[in-house]
Design a protein around this motif. Structure first.
Motif, PDB file in Angstrom:
ATOM      1  N   GLU A 134       0.917  -1.170   0.034  1.00  0.00           N
ATOM      2  CA  GLU A 134      -0.102  -0.033  -0.131  1.00  0.00           C
ATOM      3  C   GLU A 134       0.822   1.140  -0.168  1.00  0.00           C
ATOM      4  N   ASP A 135       0.510   2.219  -0.880  1.00  0.00           N
ATOM      5  CA  ASP A 135       1.515   3.250  -0.975  1.00  0.00           C
ATOM      6  C   ASP A 135       1.021   4.547  -0.244  1.00  0.00           C
ATOM      7  N   GLU A 136      -0.111   4.531   0.093  1.00  0.00           N
ATOM      8  CA  GLU A 136      -0.714   5.613   0.960  1.00  0.00           C
ATOM      9  C   GLU A 136      -0.662   5.243   2.409  1.00  0.00           C
ATOM     10  N   THR A 137       0.064   6.388   2.925  1.00  0.00           N
ATOM     11  CA  THR A 137       0.792   6.226   4.308  1.00  0.00           C
ATOM     12  C   THR A 137      -0.459   6.054   5.335  1.00  0.00           C
TER      13      THR A 137
ATOM     14  N   ALA B 214      -2.121   2.473   5.114  1.00  0.00           N
ATOM     15  CA  ALA B 214      -1.260   1.480   5.198  1.00  0.00           C
ATOM     16  C   ALA B 214      -1.202   1.340   7.001  1.00  0.00           C
TER      17      ALA B 214
ATOM     18  N   VAL C 129       5.534  -3.075   5.281  1.00  0.00           N
ATOM     19  CA  VAL C 129       4.702  -2.341   4.358  1.00  0.00           C
ATOM     20  C   VAL C 129       5.647  -1.889   3.104  1.00  0.00           C
TER      21      VAL C 129
ATOM     22  N   ARG D  10       5.598  -0.055  -0.826  1.00  0.00           N
ATOM     23  CA  ARG D  10       5.114   1.068  -1.354  1.00  0.00           C
ATOM     24  C   ARG D  10       5.157   0.877  -2.936  1.00  0.00           C
ATOM     25  N   THR D  11       6.045  -0.060  -3.320  1.00  0.00           N
ATOM     26  CA  THR D  11       6.433  -0.474  -4.679  1.00  0.00           C
ATOM     27  C   THR D  11       6.435  -1.976  -5.209  1.00  0.00           C
TER      28      THR D  11
ATOM     29  N   GLU E  19       9.702  -3.250  -3.804  1.00  0.00           N
ATOM     30  CA  GLU E  19       9.541  -3.554  -2.172  1.00  0.00           C
ATOM     31  C   GLU E  19       8.718  -4.836  -1.809  1.00  0.00           C
TER      32      GLU E  19
ATOM     33  N   ASP F 216      -2.753  -3.182  -2.474  1.00  0.00           N
ATOM     34  CA  ASP F 216      -3.377  -2.196  -3.449  1.00  0.00           C
ATOM     35  C   ASP F 216      -3.021  -2.769  -4.779  1.00  0.00           C
TER      36      ASP F 216
ATOM     37  N   LEU G   3       0.109   1.653  -7.447  1.00  0.00           N
ATOM     38  CA  LEU G   3       1.118   1.994  -6.329  1.00  0.00           C
ATOM     39  C   LEU G   3       1.945   3.128  -6.561  1.00  0.00           C
ATOM     40  N   ALA G   4       2.553   3.649  -5.657  1.00  0.00           N
ATOM     41  CA  ALA G   4       3.212   4.986  -5.844  1.00  0.00           C
ATOM     42  C   ALA G   4       4.034   5.375  -7.036  1.00  0.00           C
TER      43      ALA G   4
END
Length: 266
Positions: A144-147, A150, A167, A169-170, A173, A189, A192-193
């Motif tokens: 999940e890229d939304e802090t 997450a 967690v 974000r990409t 990762e 998600d 992603l970011a």
């Protein structure tokens, strides 16, 4: 608006419910198809006393409780009620729990769907909660890229007794974390970011090991039209914590049941 058009509006939700009960979209859709076939044959069997959705779920439940997976009927299933056979059907407590937590029905609506009284429904939901609490905790990977989302998911997962491995974000990762320590379940998600895809990351990971996946996304259409991993569940953003809890428990329940079957087969 015709009955078929009205019913069509509720089919995505009925498919979601059937998926959660059966453990796979294919099995769930078989029950949904049987429900629609019965409705086409006799439209009068749809009870519209409360609402179209409640009537449709009520009809589905009658089909679900009378026809087992792989065509096994109640009469063929042995001397115990069919809802007791976990290999064929989710027990009543899980049906009650999902109707409330996943489908968002009121207690009155859920009781009508199951053809029981509200006090009995509450007992079933409580029983399901005790069963779910007894499930073995597992390690969870969150993609999940939304802090803030997450953080909410991390708190929710840990509150259920699970451990968050990390967690991501990409895509990169996610793959790195999962390969460092294999998770017991993935919450992902899709968008992603860095513009990468959580769906692509999951599909890459599933080539190495099998794990239940729950996609939590504001872009459900990308899941529905893409290469869908199995087993996987879908929750649309914005989500309710109770929905995540219900789907997570169901995902783990069916994953463990599948592993028990594999061990017995070997």
């Amino acid at each position: 608006m015709s009955i078929s058009q009205i019913v069509a509006q509720h089919l995505p939700y009925l498919r979601r419910y059937a998926r959660a009960l059966s453990g796979s979209q294919q099995s769930g859709d078989a029950y949904v198809a049987a429900t629609l076939e019965a409705l086409v044959e006799d439209p009068s069997i749809l009870d519209l006393g409360s609402s179209t959705r409640v009537g449709l779920y009520r009809l589905f439940t009658k089909i679900w409780n009378s026809v087992g997976i792989n065509g096994v009927t109640v009469e063929d299933s042995g001397d115990q009620p069919v809802e007791r056979h976990l290999s064929q059907i989710a027990p009543m407590p899980r049906q009650a729990f999902l109707l409330i937590a996943l489908e968002g029905l009121s207690e009155d609506e859920a009781a009508k769907v199951l053809d029981i009284e509200v006090p009995e429904l509450r007992e079933l939901v409580d029983q399901s909660g005790r069963e779910l609490a007894a499930e073995i905790a597992t390690d969870v990977l969150i993609i999940e890229d939304e802090t803030f989302i997450a953080l909410d998911l991390e708190a929710l997962v840990e509150g259920l007794g699970h451990k968050v491995l990390g967690v991501a974000r990409t895509h990169t990762e996610a793959v790195t974390l999962a390969r460092a320590k294999q998770p017991g379940v993935i919450l992902a998600d899709i968008q992603l970011a860095d513009g990468s895809s959580g769906l692509d990351a999951v599909n890459e990971l599933l080539r190495s090991f099998e794990v239940p996946v729950i996609f939590i996304t504001a872009y459900p259409e990308r899941f529905l039209t893409g290469e869908r991993p199995e087993p996987a569940f879908l929750i649309a953003k914005p989500f309710q914590p109770a929905t995540v809890s219900a789907v997570l428990s169901q995902a783990l329940f069916f994953a463990r049941k599948a592993k028990r079957k594999e061990r017995k087969a070997s």
